[in-house]
Scaffold this motif. Structure first.
Motif, PDB file in Angstrom:
ATOM      1  N   ALA A 143       0.525 -21.308  39.946  1.00  0.00           N
ATOM      2  CA  ALA A 143       2.010 -21.542  39.122  1.00  0.00           C
ATOM      3  C   ALA A 143       1.550 -22.646  39.729  1.00  0.00           C
ATOM      4  CB  ALA A 143       2.716 -20.500  40.388  1.00  0.00           C
ATOM      5  N   ALA A 144       2.065 -23.423  40.272  1.00  0.00           N
ATOM      6  CA  ALA A 144       2.084 -24.848  40.295  1.00  0.00           C
ATOM      7  C   ALA A 144       1.408 -25.287  39.948  1.00  0.00           C
ATOM      8  CB  ALA A 144       1.740 -25.155  42.284  1.00  0.00           C
ATOM      9  N   ALA A 145       0.493 -25.428  39.281  1.00  0.00           N
ATOM     10  CA  ALA A 145      -0.403 -26.227  38.732  1.00  0.00           C
ATOM     11  C   ALA A 145      -0.197 -26.410  36.879  1.00  0.00           C
ATOM     12  CB  ALA A 145      -2.167 -25.533  38.132  1.00  0.00           C
ATOM     13  N   LEU A 146       1.367 -24.934  37.066  1.00  0.00           N
ATOM     14  CA  LEU A 146       1.721 -26.104  35.433  1.00  0.00           C
ATOM     15  C   LEU A 146       3.381 -26.768  36.360  1.00  0.00           C
ATOM     16  CD1 LEU A 146       0.375 -23.546  35.105  1.00  0.00           C
ATOM     17  CD2 LEU A 146       2.430 -22.875  33.297  1.00  0.00           C
ATOM     18  N   LEU A 147       3.461 -26.947  36.540  1.00  0.00           N
ATOM     19  CA  LEU A 147       4.329 -28.176  37.149  1.00  0.00           C
ATOM     20  C   LEU A 147       4.522 -29.292  36.620  1.00  0.00           C
ATOM     21  CD1 LEU A 147       4.922 -27.299  41.507  1.00  0.00           C
ATOM     22  CD2 LEU A 147       6.473 -27.234  39.723  1.00  0.00           C
ATOM     23  N   GLU A 148       3.286 -29.800  35.969  1.00  0.00           N
ATOM     24  CA  GLU A 148       3.825 -31.242  35.240  1.00  0.00           C
ATOM     25  C   GLU A 148       4.156 -30.833  33.852  1.00  0.00           C
ATOM     26  OE1 GLU A 148       2.674 -33.836  32.786  1.00  0.00           O
ATOM     27  OE2 GLU A 148       1.975 -31.537  32.338  1.00  0.00           O
ATOM     28  N   PRO A 149       3.662 -30.181  33.314  1.00  0.00           N
ATOM     29  CA  PRO A 149       4.532 -29.442  31.971  1.00  0.00           C
ATOM     30  C   PRO A 149       5.701 -29.248  32.355  1.00  0.00           C
ATOM     31  CG  PRO A 149       3.196 -28.290  32.421  1.00  0.00           C
ATOM     32  CD  PRO A 149       2.239 -28.868  33.408  1.00  0.00           C
ATOM     33  N   ALA A 150       6.591 -28.851  33.780  1.00  0.00           N
ATOM     34  CA  ALA A 150       7.699 -28.429  34.170  1.00  0.00           C
ATOM     35  C   ALA A 150       8.217 -29.978  34.431  1.00  0.00           C
ATOM     36  CB  ALA A 150       7.389 -27.046  35.511  1.00  0.00           C
TER      37      ALA A 150
END
Length: 357
Positions: A143-150
């Motif tokens: 899930a953390a791999a999406l923290l850049e777009p977040a």
């Protein structure tokens, strides 16, 4: 032998042997858990990214999560073993913009992980340790791999300045739009509208916090009644008496990436409303009417990347359980399937695609 994705030029993909680069002074070596794939990666693959914003040969990958495996001199040893994500912009930390916290506007020139510097579509990534945002123990690194777009979305939310009770809207149906809904919902809006291309997307929008959903064809604001015909209060050219339907939302975040999405977003706003643009439409696209923006006193702000404050905002929300991007992941592939990932990005029914070393 472990391998990394290498693009020698547009369309020129190969897997190359990968040897971890030991971290130098101020650096950290991260064992990559997953790397996200986005439209800009496809631009790099197809050769559509603007000159100056890519440097071949290149290992792409600016969205990622991993675990710190080693640190160089001057970096706290306590970081080793910690889950982490990291900022992409390799800012200078010396210029006036960096000192002001606007690191995405660094005047030393553009330099970003996965575009001009080696990225995370590899087993390991070595980068300045100051770019890391350490995660709590036990979090889901997938899930953390999406923290850049977040983080990019968090930059938009911070610029939108949501206040409890605001009427807010998000235009778009992709990853950025869904993350924007989630982060805006944490600000307790009175209404949170999602605008997307198809009615089939309503259920997902509601799950990410939307209170209402409209398709783009259904989106029409109420008629603005301020001002008299032919006066500066009208909605057309001064003196024309023309009126255009507009809405009464306090803030709108555009995450559709088109001139049409920008115009739809502006039409939802009340007078004096706040508009934040995150998408990159094709160059020269017919967009917003400056005269209308001025007469309506619309506040227009834009986002390109994420500064440290936005990263911290996204990581706090994720760590506190207020932001769970995992439902957006629809495909997890191996690095060797990079060409397949390029085909999937933006395809109907495809959410976030991750590559795993």
């Amino acid at each position: 032998m472990t391998s990394a994705v290498v693009l020698d030029g547009p369309g020129a993909f190969r897997l190359a042997p990968h040897t971890p680069r030991p971290p130098g002074h101020g650096e950290a070596l991260v064992r990559v858990h997953a790397a996200g794939v986005c439209g800009s990666d496809r631009e790099v693959y197809e050769g559509n990214r603007a000159p100056g914003y890519v440097r071949y040969p290149l290992t792409p990958g600016h969205e990622w999560s991993g675990t710190v495996e080693a640190v160089g001199e001057g970096v706290p040893g306590a970081l080793v073993g910690r889950g982490t994500v990291g900022e992409g912009f390799r800012n200078c930390q010396v210029c006036a913009r960096c000192h002001a916290g606007d690191t995405t506007l660094c005047t030393a020139g553009y330099d970003e992980t996965g575009f001009t510097a080696p990225g995370a579509m590899a087993p390991t990534l070595t980068l300045p340790a100051r770019l890391l945002h350490v995660l709590p123990d036990g979090v889901d690194l997938t899930a953390a791999a999406l923290l850049e777009p977040a983080a990019c979305v968090a930059a938009a939310v911070l610029k939108a300045e949501p206040r409890p009770g605001d009427r807010a809207a998000v235009v778009g149906a992709g990853t950025l739009a869904m993350l924007a809904l989630r982060l805006l919902s944490a600000a307790s809006p009175a209404e949170l509208l999602s605008v997307g291309p198809h009615s089939e997307l309503a259920d997902r929008a509601h799950k990410f916090g939307a209170t209402h959903y409209r398709t783009e064809s259904e989106t029409q604001g109420g008629t603005d009644s301020a001002g008299g015909a032919g006066g500066m209060g009208g909605e057309g050219t001064p003196g024309s008496g023309a009126r255009v339907p507009y809405g009464d939302f306090d803030l709108v975040i555009e995450a559709g990436g088109s001139a049409t999405a920008a115009r739809t977003s502006a039409s939802l706003l009340r007078r004096g409303g706040r508009l934040v643009l995150t998408g990159l439409p094709a160059p020269g696209a017919h967009g917003l009417d400056p005269a209308t923006l001025v007469m309506r006193q619309t506040e227009v702000r834009t986002v390109f990347g994420a500064a440290p404050a936005a990263w911290a905002h996204a990581v706090r929300a994720f760590s506190a359980g207020l932001l769970d991007p995992l439902p957006l992941v629809t495909h997890e592939l191996r690095l060797s399937e990079f060409p397949r990932a390029m085909e999937l990005v933006g395809a109907p029914g495809v959410g976030k695609v991750l590559l795993r070393p």
